[in-house]
Design a protein around this motif. Structure first.
Motif, PDB file in Angstrom:
ATOM      1  N   THR A   1       2.924 -63.498  15.334  1.00 30.34           N
ATOM      2  CA  THR A   1       4.060 -62.627  15.627  1.00 30.34           C
ATOM      3  C   THR A   1       5.117 -62.730  14.533  1.00 30.34           C
ATOM      4  O   THR A   1       5.659 -61.718  14.070  1.00 30.34           O
ATOM      5  N   GLY A   2       5.412 -63.945  14.106  1.00 26.04           N
ATOM      6  CA  GLY A   2       6.412 -64.148  13.065  1.00 26.04           C
ATOM      7  C   GLY A   2       5.978 -63.635  11.707  1.00 26.04           C
ATOM      8  O   GLY A   2       6.827 -63.275  10.875  1.00 26.04           O
TER       9      GLY A   2
ATOM     10  N   SER B   1       6.165 -59.316  12.817  1.00 24.42           N
ATOM     11  CA  SER B   1       7.496 -59.019  12.287  1.00 24.42           C
ATOM     12  C   SER B   1       7.454 -58.621  10.822  1.00 24.42           C
ATOM     13  O   SER B   1       8.437 -58.065  10.305  1.00 24.42           O
ATOM     14  N   GLY B   2       6.352 -58.892  10.142  1.00 23.06           N
ATOM     15  CA  GLY B   2       6.236 -58.662   8.710  1.00 23.06           C
ATOM     16  C   GLY B   2       6.620 -57.274   8.230  1.00 23.06           C
ATOM     17  O   GLY B   2       7.270 -57.143   7.181  1.00 23.06           O
ATOM     18  N   PRO B   3       6.238 -56.200   8.948  1.00 22.51           N
ATOM     19  CA  PRO B   3       6.660 -54.876   8.487  1.00 22.51           C
ATOM     20  C   PRO B   3       8.168 -54.754   8.321  1.00 22.51           C
ATOM     21  O   PRO B   3       8.646 -54.076   7.408  1.00 22.51           O
ATOM     22  N   GLY B   4       8.933 -55.437   9.172  1.00 19.30           N
ATOM     23  CA  GLY B   4      10.388 -55.407   9.032  1.00 19.30           C
ATOM     24  C   GLY B   4      10.835 -56.022   7.716  1.00 19.30           C
ATOM     25  O   GLY B   4      11.755 -55.511   7.048  1.00 19.30           O
ATOM     26  N   TYR B   5      10.190 -57.128   7.321  1.00 17.22           N
ATOM     27  CA  TYR B   5      10.530 -57.759   6.041  1.00 17.22           C
ATOM     28  C   TYR B   5      10.144 -56.837   4.880  1.00 17.22           C
ATOM     29  O   TYR B   5      10.894 -56.691   3.913  1.00 17.22           O
ATOM     30  N   VAL B   6       8.963 -56.245   4.987  1.00 10.56           N
ATOM     31  CA  VAL B   6       8.479 -55.386   3.904  1.00 10.56           C
ATOM     32  C   VAL B   6       9.369 -54.156   3.743  1.00 10.56           C
ATOM     33  O   VAL B   6       9.714 -53.761   2.621  1.00 10.56           O
ATOM     34  N   PHE B   7       9.767 -53.549   4.855  1.00 13.29           N
ATOM     35  CA  PHE B   7      10.627 -52.368   4.772  1.00 13.29           C
ATOM     36  C   PHE B   7      11.993 -52.716   4.170  1.00 13.29           C
ATOM     37  O   PHE B   7      12.590 -51.918   3.438  1.00 13.29           O
ATOM     38  N   THR B   8      12.495 -53.929   4.483  1.00 10.77           N
ATOM     39  CA  THR B   8      13.755 -54.363   3.891  1.00 10.77           C
ATOM     40  C   THR B   8      13.611 -54.543   2.388  1.00 10.77           C
ATOM     41  O   THR B   8      14.489 -54.160   1.603  1.00 10.77           O
ATOM     42  N   PHE B   9      12.478 -55.117   1.964  1.00 13.96           N
ATOM     43  CA  PHE B   9      12.189 -55.285   0.539  1.00 13.96           C
ATOM     44  C   PHE B   9      12.076 -53.923  -0.152  1.00 13.96           C
ATOM     45  O   PHE B   9      12.620 -53.707  -1.238  1.00 13.96           O
TER      46      PHE B   9
END
Length: 271
Positions: A172-173, A177-185
């Motif tokens: 989950t982490g 949740s990874g797409p959220g990190y990628v979209f922020t990047f």
């Protein structure tokens, strides 16, 4: 047991259920007549019926009668209500697959009066474009064939792996949740392009293709990211200069800490 031999019922007709339906039909793992959805919203029912030619019902009894695999695709807070409605009609012939985040196999088992074959899956939002990353765990009643069914179902919308249930919080982490990190990047890269003087639409086009192409290169070559990074990092060049700034800002450590924090939060929510 092949997916193509099974009738599949979705408890809830939201985006993830629709992604699975589209994936199954696109991959020709199932025909429209094998699929059904339990959805209380009549307008949403009509949408799904029109778009995919599947059957939609508002009756739990009918869905369970029509389906051998039941996919629980509602919000976690609706787990007791949605699965409780199906409980009287679930038999030994049913496999129940849950994509409800934070609802453990033990929690799922407690909803049912009789012992049930259960599989818990953590998908992610790229499944909506058939490019998801999913991981699943099964309870001790689930068979090897049940595991094959789950893997086939979620491979239809991307990639799917089996893990121990205690690893699902880390999944989950990371990928959940990874797409959220990628979209922020991605957003930060676009802003960087604008800062450097590029028009925003051009920066967006270049960034999206760069991220897509980089991921595809890593997937298709199976080479370590460090090796691929080294190939674009020449001595004294632009890339190493940019990487130095990322290292000074603790970029990698921040990403690792984000995954760890999201994992810890997943454990809290499931406690």
């Amino acid at each position: 047991m092949n997916v193509s031999d099974l009738s599949i019922g979705f408890i809830g007709g939201g985006q993830m259920a629709e992604a699975l339906i589209r994936g199954l039909l696109t991959a020709r793992l199932a025909a429209a007549e094998q699929l059904a959805v339990l959805e209380p919203d009549e307008h949403r029912c009509r949408q799904l019926e029109t778009e995919y030619s599947i059957h939609c019902t508002r009756e739990a009894k009918e869905l369970c009668r029509r389906s051998r695999v039941l996919v629980a695709a509602v919000k976690p807070q609706l787990a007791d209500q949605a699965l409780g409605a199906c409980n009287p009609f679930v038999t030994d012939d049913h496999l129940v697959v849950s994509i409800m985040a934070g609802v453990s196999l033990a929690d799922l088992a407690d909803i049912f009066t009789e012992p049930v074959r259960l599989i818990r899956v953590m998908p992610n939002t790229p499944a909506l474009v058939l490019a998801g990353a999913s991981a699943f765990s099964a309870n001790d009643r689930a068979t090897a064939e049940d595991r094959q069914v789950a893997e086939a179902l979620f491979s239809a919308v991307g990639t799917c792996v089996e893990v121990a249930e205690h690893q699902l919080d880390a999944v989950t982490g990371l990928s959940g949740s990874g797409p959220g990190y990628v979209f922020t990047f991605i957003e930060a890269l676009i802003d960087g392009g604008v800062l450097a003087g590029l028009p925003r639409p051009l920066a967006e086009q270049l960034v999206l293709q760069t991220v897509f192409g980089s991921a595809r290169l890593a997937l298709e070559t199976s080479e370590h990211p460090a090796v691929l990074k080294g190939r674009v990092t020449s001595p004294g060049g632009t890339t190493i200069t940019g990487l130095q700034v990322l290292e000074q800002g603790g970029f990698r450590g921040l990403v690792m800490n984000a995954v760890a924090a999201a994992t810890a939060r997943s454990r809290e929510l499931g406690a």
